[in-house]
Design an enzyme around this catalytic site. Structure first.
Site, PDB file in Angstrom:
ATOM      1  N   ASP A  10       0.727  -1.716  -0.117  1.00 23.13           N
ATOM      2  CA  ASP A  10       0.075  -0.167  -0.021  1.00 23.13           C
ATOM      3  C   ASP A  10       0.962   1.222  -0.175  1.00 23.13           C
ATOM      4  O   ASP A  10       2.176   1.180   0.714  1.00 23.13           O
ATOM      5  CB  ASP A  10      -1.022  -0.131   1.583  1.00 23.13           C
ATOM      6  N   ASN A  58     -10.324  -3.103  -7.086  1.00 24.29           N
ATOM      7  CA  ASN A  58      -9.331  -2.572  -8.481  1.00 24.29           C
ATOM      8  C   ASN A  58     -10.059  -2.415  -9.050  1.00 24.29           C
ATOM      9  O   ASN A  58      -9.093  -0.777  -9.900  1.00 24.29           O
ATOM     10  CB  ASN A  58      -7.887  -2.803  -7.922  1.00 24.29           C
TER      11      ASN A  58
END
Length: 236
Positions: A10, A58
Site C-alpha cells: 500500500d 481495484n
C-alpha cells in the site's frame, strides 16, 4: 521465523502524490521494492510469501490506471522470470480469473507458474484480481457441487476447497503506509495472523524494514485464543 508472510503493498499513489508525480510513477517505483522484499524473505528463510498486487475492487479505478498496471505487471513478470527461476522460487497467482485481464498477461502468469512449478525453495503467491470473499463463496459452491452433506463440512474440508489448499495459514501480514485495513485479503488464511503496520510507503519499503517487521513478529506472544502457559489456569 514466520512460515508464511503476506504483504499488502500500500502507498504507491501517495508516494507519487508527495512528489507531484502521476500515480503510475508510484506503481513503477514499486517494482524495486517487490524484488527487494522477495530476496529479503528468501534470505531470511521465509517459506511462503504472498503479495497483494491487485484486488477485485481495484477494477473500479480509472481505466487508464488499470491499463497501465496490466502493462506494468506483464513487463515485471517477463523481466524477472529468469531471476525467480534461478532462485528456486515457485510462483503462483491467486485470482486472475476476470476476463478483463488481457489474454497475454494471463498467459504470462500461466507460463511463469509452469516454469517454476518444480522449484522447491520459497513459494511466492501473487494475489492478482483477488478477493477473499470471492474465494470463500467459490469454496462453498465447490462443496455444494460435490454434494457434501452439511453435517460433514468441517473447517479442514472447507479449506481444501479454497484455491491452493496446500498454502499454510498466514503468520504475519505487513501492510505498508500505516493504513490498518484487511481489504478483503486472504480472509480465511489470515484468521490468526499477526499484523504489522509500518508507516513507510511501499515504494520506500526495503529489506531492513521487512526484517524489522520479522523482529516485531518474533516478539509477539501468539496464543490463538488461549492463555499463556505460565498462568497455569490462574485467572487472577
Amino acid at each position: 521465523m514466520p512460515r508464511h508472510v503476506a504483504c499488502v503493498m500500500d502507498g504507491n499513489g501517495r508516494w507519487a502524490q508527495r512528489r507531484s508525480l502521476p500515480r503510475t510513477a508510484g506503481h513503477r517505483a514499486a517494482e524495486t521494492t517487490v524484488i527487494d522484499i522477495i530476496e529479503a524473505a528468501r534470505a531470511a528463510g521465509v517459506g511462503w510469501l504472498s503479495l497483494y498486487a491487485f484486488s477485485t475492487e481495484n477494477w473500479s479505478r480509472p481505466g487508464a490506471e488499470v491499463d497501465y498496471l496490466m502493462r506494468l505487471v506483464r513487463r515485471v513478470v517477463r523481466k524477472h522470470a529468469p531471476l525467480l527461476l534461478a532462485r528456486g522460487i515457485r510462483c503462483r497467482f491467486l485470482g486472475a480469473a476476470d476476463p478483463r485481464i488481457p489474454r497475454e498477461l494471463a498467459q504470462d502468469f500461466e507460463d511463469l507458474a509452469t516454469l517454476t512449478a518444480c522449484n522447491r525453495g520459497m513459494t511466492l503467491t501473487v494475489a492478482f484480481d483477488h478477493g477473499g470473499r470471492r474465494d470463500i463463496v467459490e469454496a462453498a459452491r465447490s462443496l455444494i457441487r460435490a454434494g457434501t452433506p452439511a453435517d460433514e463440512v468441517t473447517e479442514r474440508l472447507f479449506a481444501d476447497h479454497l484455491p491452493f489448499p496446500d498454502t499454510p495459514d498466514v503468520d504475519l501480514v505487513i501492510r505498508t503506509s500505516g493504513e490498518q485495513r484487511i481489504s478483503n485479503f486472504m480472509l480465511w488464511q489470515v484468521a490468526y495472523a499477526e499484523w504489522v503496520f509500518p508507516p513507510v510507503l511501499w515504494p520506500d519499503f526495503r529489506a531492513p524494514d521487512f526484517l524489522a517487521c520479522l523482529h516485531t513478529y518474533r516478539r509477539r506472544d501468539r496464543r490463538f485464543g488461549g492463555v499463556p502457559h505460565q498462568t497455569n489456569g490462574d485467572m487472577s
